[in-house]
Scaffold this motif. Structure first.
Motif, PDB file in Angstrom:
ATOM      1  N   ARG A  11       0.831  -1.206   0.000  1.00 41.13           N
ATOM      2  CA  ARG A  11       0.000   0.000   0.000  1.00 41.13           C
ATOM      3  C   ARG A  11       0.866   1.256   0.000  1.00 41.13           C
ATOM      4  NH1 ARG A  11      -1.895   3.932   3.013  1.00 41.13           N
ATOM      5  NH2 ARG A  11      -0.771   3.320   4.876  1.00 41.13           N
ATOM      6  N   LEU A  12       1.893   1.269   0.848  1.00 42.50           N
ATOM      7  CA  LEU A  12       2.803   2.418   0.898  1.00 42.50           C
ATOM      8  C   LEU A  12       3.566   2.579  -0.413  1.00 42.50           C
ATOM      9  CD1 LEU A  12       4.134   2.073   4.557  1.00 42.50           C
ATOM     10  CD2 LEU A  12       2.528   3.783   3.683  1.00 42.50           C
ATOM     11  N   ALA A  13       3.963   1.457  -1.024  1.00 46.02           N
ATOM     12  CA  ALA A  13       4.672   1.517  -2.312  1.00 46.02           C
ATOM     13  C   ALA A  13       3.762   2.082  -3.403  1.00 46.02           C
ATOM     14  CB  ALA A  13       5.183   0.134  -2.701  1.00 46.02           C
ATOM     15  N   ARG A  14       2.486   1.713  -3.379  1.00 43.66           N
ATOM     16  CA  ARG A  14       1.545   2.261  -4.370  1.00 43.66           C
ATOM     17  C   ARG A  14       1.318   3.750  -4.128  1.00 43.66           C
ATOM     18  NH1 ARG A  14      -0.857  -2.723  -3.676  1.00 43.66           N
ATOM     19  NH2 ARG A  14      -2.269  -1.939  -2.083  1.00 43.66           N
ATOM     20  N   ARG A  15       1.271   4.142  -2.854  1.00 49.05           N
ATOM     21  CA  ARG A  15       1.042   5.553  -2.519  1.00 49.05           C
ATOM     22  C   ARG A  15       2.219   6.429  -2.933  1.00 49.05           C
ATOM     23  NH1 ARG A  15       0.947   6.869   3.533  1.00 49.05           N
ATOM     24  NH2 ARG A  15       2.630   8.326   3.198  1.00 49.05           N
ATOM     25  N   TYR A  16       3.433   5.902  -2.750  1.00 51.60           N
ATOM     26  CA  TYR A  16       4.633   6.671  -3.088  1.00 51.60           C
ATOM     27  C   TYR A  16       5.667   5.680  -3.616  1.00 51.60           C
ATOM     28  CZ  TYR A  16       7.684  10.676  -3.096  1.00 51.60           C
ATOM     29  OH  TYR A  16       8.472  11.714  -3.515  1.00 51.60           O
ATOM     30  N   PRO A  17       5.903   5.634  -4.936  1.00 55.68           N
ATOM     31  CA  PRO A  17       6.676   4.548  -5.550  1.00 55.68           C
ATOM     32  C   PRO A  17       8.199   4.646  -5.446  1.00 55.68           C
ATOM     33  CG  PRO A  17       5.900   6.042  -7.231  1.00 55.68           C
ATOM     34  CD  PRO A  17       5.311   6.524  -5.934  1.00 55.68           C
ATOM     35  N   ALA A  36       8.520  10.372   1.129  1.00 56.24           N
ATOM     36  CA  ALA A  36       8.643   8.921   0.968  1.00 56.24           C
ATOM     37  C   ALA A  36       8.387   8.212   2.307  1.00 56.24           C
ATOM     38  CB  ALA A  36      10.025   8.563   0.446  1.00 56.24           C
ATOM     39  N   PRO A  37       7.416   7.283   2.347  1.00 50.62           N
ATOM     40  CA  PRO A  37       7.105   6.604   3.610  1.00 50.62           C
ATOM     41  C   PRO A  37       7.947   5.360   3.891  1.00 50.62           C
ATOM     42  CG  PRO A  37       5.474   6.005   1.976  1.00 50.62           C
ATOM     43  CD  PRO A  37       6.406   6.990   1.316  1.00 50.62           C
ATOM     44  N   LEU A  38       8.653   4.862   2.861  1.00 51.98           N
ATOM     45  CA  LEU A  38       9.494   3.675   3.044  1.00 51.98           C
ATOM     46  C   LEU A  38      10.958   4.100   3.025  1.00 51.98           C
ATOM     47  CD1 LEU A  38       7.539   1.251   0.693  1.00 51.98           C
ATOM     48  CD2 LEU A  38       7.636   1.165   3.195  1.00 51.98           C
ATOM     49  N   LEU A  39      11.667   3.759   4.094  1.00 48.92           N
ATOM     50  CA  LEU A  39      13.054   4.171   4.271  1.00 48.92           C
ATOM     51  C   LEU A  39      13.940   2.925   4.311  1.00 48.92           C
ATOM     52  CD1 LEU A  39      12.479   6.804   7.112  1.00 48.92           C
ATOM     53  CD2 LEU A  39      12.171   7.071   4.624  1.00 48.92           C
ATOM     54  N   PHE A  40      14.842   2.814   3.349  1.00 56.06           N
ATOM     55  CA  PHE A  40      15.748   1.675   3.256  1.00 56.06           C
ATOM     56  C   PHE A  40      17.094   2.091   3.846  1.00 56.06           C
ATOM     57  CE2 PHE A  40      13.945  -0.884  -0.606  1.00 56.06           C
ATOM     58  CZ  PHE A  40      12.696  -0.907  -0.019  1.00 56.06           C
ATOM     59  N   LEU A  41      17.401   1.597   5.032  1.00 53.47           N
ATOM     60  CA  LEU A  41      18.660   1.927   5.697  1.00 53.47           C
ATOM     61  C   LEU A  41      19.751   0.981   5.183  1.00 53.47           C
ATOM     62  CD1 LEU A  41      19.904   3.832   7.773  1.00 53.47           C
ATOM     63  CD2 LEU A  41      19.396   2.123   9.519  1.00 53.47           C
ATOM     64  N   LEU A  42      20.669   1.537   4.373  1.00 50.99           N
ATOM     65  CA  LEU A  42      21.694   0.733   3.713  1.00 50.99           C
ATOM     66  C   LEU A  42      23.042   0.805   4.403  1.00 50.99           C
ATOM     67  CD1 LEU A  42      20.848   1.571  -0.007  1.00 50.99           C
ATOM     68  CD2 LEU A  42      19.884  -0.202   1.474  1.00 50.99           C
ATOM     69  N   LYS A  43      23.234   1.761   5.292  1.00 49.15           N
ATOM     70  CA  LYS A  43      24.468   1.871   6.067  1.00 49.15           C
ATOM     71  C   LYS A  43      24.098   2.425   7.429  1.00 49.15           C
ATOM     72  CE  LYS A  43      27.909   2.106   2.554  1.00 49.15           C
ATOM     73  NZ  LYS A  43      28.710   2.913   1.689  1.00 49.15           N
ATOM     74  N   GLY A  44      25.057   2.381   8.346  1.00 44.69           N
ATOM     75  CA  GLY A  44      24.809   2.875   9.693  1.00 44.69           C
ATOM     76  C   GLY A  44      25.233   1.836  10.707  1.00 44.69           C
ATOM     77  N   ASP A  45      24.835   2.067  11.958  1.00 47.77           N
ATOM     78  CA  ASP A  45      25.198   1.104  12.993  1.00 47.77           C
ATOM     79  C   ASP A  45      24.044   0.893  13.958  1.00 47.77           C
ATOM     80  OD1 ASP A  45      25.401   2.938  15.331  1.00 47.77           O
ATOM     81  OD2 ASP A  45      27.074   3.781  14.191  1.00 47.77           O
ATOM     82  N   ALA A 179       8.030  -3.073 -11.885  1.00 46.13           N
ATOM     83  CA  ALA A 179       8.541  -2.909 -10.514  1.00 46.13           C
ATOM     84  C   ALA A 179       7.514  -2.134  -9.692  1.00 46.13           C
ATOM     85  CB  ALA A 179       9.872  -2.165 -10.523  1.00 46.13           C
ATOM     86  N   ILE A 180       7.258  -2.570  -8.474  1.00 42.19           N
ATOM     87  CA  ILE A 180       6.281  -1.878  -7.630  1.00 42.19           C
ATOM     88  C   ILE A 180       6.889  -0.679  -6.915  1.00 42.19           C
ATOM     89  CG2 ILE A 180       4.876  -3.928  -7.221  1.00 42.19           C
ATOM     90  CD1 ILE A 180       6.290  -3.657  -4.261  1.00 42.19           C
ATOM     91  N   LEU A 181       8.229  -0.642  -6.870  1.00 42.04           N
ATOM     92  CA  LEU A 181       8.914   0.374  -6.087  1.00 42.04           C
ATOM     93  C   LEU A 181      10.316   0.570  -6.639  1.00 42.04           C
ATOM     94  CD1 LEU A 181       8.641   2.025  -3.329  1.00 42.04           C
ATOM     95  CD2 LEU A 181       9.752   0.068  -2.241  1.00 42.04           C
ATOM     96  N   SER A 182      10.805   1.796  -6.552  1.00 40.40           N
ATOM     97  CA  SER A 182      12.206   2.094  -6.837  1.00 40.40           C
ATOM     98  C   SER A 182      12.865   2.502  -5.534  1.00 40.40           C
ATOM     99  CB  SER A 182      12.327   3.259  -7.829  1.00 40.40           C
ATOM    100  OG  SER A 182      11.829   2.901  -9.085  1.00 40.40           O
ATOM    101  N   SER A 183      14.121   2.139  -5.363  1.00 39.62           N
ATOM    102  CA  SER A 183      14.912   2.573  -4.223  1.00 39.62           C
ATOM    103  C   SER A 183      15.958   3.537  -4.765  1.00 39.62           C
ATOM    104  CB  SER A 183      15.571   1.362  -3.568  1.00 39.62           C
ATOM    105  OG  SER A 183      16.526   1.752  -2.625  1.00 39.62           O
ATOM    106  N   SER A 184      16.000   4.755  -4.206  1.00 36.54           N
ATOM    107  CA  SER A 184      16.886   5.780  -4.751  1.00 36.54           C
ATOM    108  C   SER A 184      17.502   6.623  -3.645  1.00 36.54           C
ATOM    109  CB  SER A 184      16.093   6.693  -5.694  1.00 36.54           C
ATOM    110  OG  SER A 184      16.906   7.738  -6.182  1.00 36.54           O
TER     111      SER A 184
END
Length: 196
Positions: A11-17, A36-45, A179-184
């Motif tokens: 649902r979140l991906a459809r709302r904001y791709p 953007a409601p989906l946050l992909f944490l790719l680095k950090g601790d 694709a349902i979503l892009s990560s950028s």
């Protein structure tokens, strides 16, 4: 529970791709203020995780942690349990055993498929088909339209395109390919839905 989580993710991906791909503290701060409601944490601790997840959730956002790349989180069942306890609802990994551990813990799973060449595609498809993640992230995402038909034939999806997605046109292209979503990591794509 996992069905509800997947439904909410979709649902979140459809709302904001576009998912915000975060690689620094500056990215994390910017993403909290973005659309953007989906946050992909790719680095950090691990020390940054709990307060960031709590803040993101208070703003109606969901944090997805790339468990292979975030330091201080065990690459095992205990690490997955920790992520679940602090409110992470999904993980990204390239490791099948972590897909299994996360599913057992009730987390949504995204397994990465890195496209380097045809043999990598074949091996990756076999690995992912065996692990059975909830979603598949294809990297580099900009290539997704070229391999989409093959992937849809071999894997159930849904698919996320990650990497080198820099413009609204890139987002539109991968969406048209399925694709349902892009990560950028491009801030402008996190902030302005009118661009999409």
């Amino acid at each position: 529970m996992m069905i509800e989580q997947k439904r909410e993710f979709l649902r979140l991906a459809r709302r904001y791709p576009v998912a915000a791909a975060l690689k620094s503290e500056e990215d994390m701060r910017a993403a909290l203020e973005a659309d953007a409601p989906l946050l992909f944490l790719l680095k950090g601790d691990a020390f940054q995780l709990a307060p960031f997840v709590a803040e993101a959730r208070s703003r109606g956002k969901r944090v997805v942690v790339h468990v292979d790349l975030v330091s201080g989180v065990g690459k095992d069942r205990a690490g997955i349990q920790y992520l679940h306890q602090i409110g992470v609802e999904a993980i990204i990994t390239s490791k099948s055993q972590l897909v299994t551990a996360a599913r057992a813990e009730g987390l949504l799973t995204i397994q990465r498929l890195l496209l380097l060449d045809d043999s990598g595609l074949e091996k990756g498809v076999r690995t992912i088909a065996h692990a059975g993640p909830d979603l598949v992230e294809v990297l580099p995402g900009i290539m997704f339209p070229e391999v989409a038909a093959t992937l849809r034939r071999l894997l159930p999806g849904p698919f996320i395109a990650g990497g080198f997605i820099r413009t609204a046109e890139d987002v539109a292209r991968v969406q048209q390919a399925g694709a349902i979503l892009s990560s950028s990591s491009t801030y402008a794509l996190w902030r302005d839905l009118s661009l999409l």
